[in-house]
Motif scaffolding. Structure first.
Motif, short mmCIF file in Angstrom:
data_model
loop_
_atom_site.label_atom_id
_atom_site.label_comp_id
_atom_site.label_asym_id
_atom_site.label_seq_id
_atom_site.Cartn_x
_atom_site.Cartn_y
_atom_site.Cartn_z
N THR A 20 0.81 -1.21 0.00
CA THR A 20 0.00 0.00 0.00
C THR A 20 0.84 1.26 0.00
O THR A 20 0.31 2.37 -0.04
CB THR A 20 -0.94 0.03 1.23
N ARG A 39 2.37 0.12 -4.21
CA ARG A 39 1.16 0.32 -5.01
C ARG A 39 1.48 0.21 -6.50
O ARG A 39 0.74 -0.41 -7.26
CB ARG A 39 0.56 1.69 -4.71
N LYS A 57 -0.05 -2.56 -9.02
CA LYS A 57 -0.82 -2.17 -10.21
C LYS A 57 -0.17 -2.71 -11.48
O LYS A 57 -0.88 -3.15 -12.41
CB LYS A 57 -0.95 -0.65 -10.27
N LYS A 86 -6.38 -0.27 4.92
CA LYS A 86 -5.79 0.52 3.85
C LYS A 86 -5.65 -0.30 2.58
O LYS A 86 -5.88 0.18 1.47
CB LYS A 86 -4.42 1.05 4.30
N GLU A 97 -7.58 -2.80 1.73
CA GLU A 97 -8.93 -2.98 1.20
C GLU A 97 -9.36 -1.75 0.42
O GLU A 97 -9.96 -1.85 -0.67
CB GLU A 97 -9.91 -3.25 2.35
N ARG A 98 -9.05 -0.57 0.97
CA ARG A 98 -9.41 0.67 0.26
C ARG A 98 -8.66 0.78 -1.06
O ARG A 98 -9.22 1.24 -2.07
CB ARG A 98 -9.11 1.89 1.16
N PHE A 99 -7.41 0.37 -1.06
CA PHE A 99 -6.60 0.42 -2.28
C PHE A 99 -7.21 -0.46 -3.36
O PHE A 99 -7.36 -0.05 -4.52
CB PHE A 99 -5.17 -0.02 -1.94
N ASN A 137 -10.20 -1.32 -3.72
CA ASN A 137 -11.51 -0.83 -4.15
C ASN A 137 -11.49 0.57 -4.75
O ASN A 137 -12.54 1.12 -5.06
CB ASN A 137 -12.49 -0.87 -2.97
N GLU A 138 -10.31 1.15 -4.91
CA GLU A 138 -10.22 2.46 -5.55
C GLU A 138 -10.72 2.36 -6.99
O GLU A 138 -10.52 1.35 -7.66
CB GLU A 138 -8.79 2.97 -5.54
N PRO A 139 -11.36 3.43 -7.49
CA PRO A 139 -11.89 3.39 -8.86
C PRO A 139 -10.85 3.03 -9.92
O PRO A 139 -11.15 2.27 -10.85
CB PRO A 139 -12.41 4.83 -9.06
N ASP A 140 -9.62 3.56 -9.77
CA ASP A 140 -8.61 3.27 -10.79
C ASP A 140 -7.89 1.95 -10.54
O ASP A 140 -6.94 1.61 -11.25
CB ASP A 140 -7.59 4.40 -10.88
N SER A 141 -8.33 1.21 -9.52
CA SER A 141 -7.77 -0.11 -9.25
C SER A 141 -8.73 -1.22 -9.65
O SER A 141 -8.51 -2.38 -9.33
CB SER A 141 -7.42 -0.26 -7.76
#
Length: 271
Positions: free
Chosen positions: A13, A18, A22, A40, A42-44, A46-50
């Protein structure tokens, strides 16, 4: 998650982590985010660009050796078949902190726990797989010494302690490469250079202000810092250090160096 052929990334993260995650996901790889902060992670994911990343989360805190052991047991219970273990996590604390295991924080996180994690996961790495350790150019400002464990406490310095932990890790990488070579597993290091990431935050408002304007514009982006890792994963070489400029063999003098106070055999004692 399909557990065949996973790519485990520690510190996934952070800035470089990151970018590595990616880049792997973009290639269709199944990535396991080995992180202390699972929220953190989990949020990564679920990010739109992920979107579309095929990821799993493996909780691990490298400042706790018991957490490292538990993470290895969990990985085995999930029946992971590891294509690559990318040891990217690292810390550069400005203040002296002693872990519950009795080690200076950077020394444990960057070297001892990372080496232990790699050893414990080694049986899960597939033949022909790869291990990559993130080293640092700061390894050039320190020397190997037998009292490095005590030195990290008695003469703690942000850059010297960090650099020594990365130098020790680079020594370990060559020993590990020699050990895993019969299984066809490649072990290399990645030196990303100076990268604009949280690890270079100086905890000083004035220094950070000047760095933002004078220093950071001249250094590599996290994506650029991830490039040596991606090159190492594709290479058939082992026992090398990859940079954005090329690749060099880890010096042969690093192997089983008598000044190496915690050699490969000693890591086994922690298991």
């Amino acid at each position: 998650m399909n557990t065949d052929g996973v790519y485990i990334v520690t510190g996934a993260t952070g800035g470089i982590g990151r970018a590595i995650t990616k880049a792997l996901a973009a290639r269709g790889c199944r990535v396991v985010l080995a992180c202390r902060n699972t929220d953190k992670a989990e949020r990564f994911i679920n990010e739109p660009d992920s979107g579309g990343m095929d990821c799993d989360i493996l909780p691990v805190d490298l400042s706790s050796l018991s957490s490292v052991r538990e993470a290895a047991v969990e990985a085995a219970s999930r029946h992971y078949k590891i294509n690559a273990l990318i040891n990217n996590a690292g810390t550069m604390p400005g203040r002296l902190t002693i872990t519950d295991d009795g080690y200076e924080e950077a020394t444990q996180t960057n070297f001892i726990a990372t080496a232990l994690f790699s050893r414990l996961l080694a049986p899960l790495i597939s033949t022909g797989g790869s291990v990559v350790f993130t080293t640092s150019m700061t390894r050039h400002i320190v020397k190997l010494r037998t009292d490095w464990l005590d030195r990290a406490v008695s003469r703690h310095g942000r850059f010297t302690t960090y650099g020594r932990s990365k130098l020790m890790l680079t020594h370990f990488a060559l020993d590990f490469a020699d050990e895993l070579k019969p299984r066809g597993i490649r072990v290399n290091c990645s030196d990303p250079g100076i990268v604009d990431s949280s690890i270079i935050t100086m905890d000083n408002t004035i220094v950070n202000y000047l760095s933002d304007r004078l220093f950071r514009p001249l250094i590599s982006t996290p994506a650029q810092g991830a490039e040596p890792v991606m090159t190492a994963l594709k290479s058939r070489l082992t026992g090398c250090i990859f940079t954005r400029r090329g690749v060099n063999h880890i010096p042969k003098s690093y192997m089983h160096n008598p000044l190496h106070a915690l050699p490969a055999s000693a890591i086994k004692d922690l298991m």
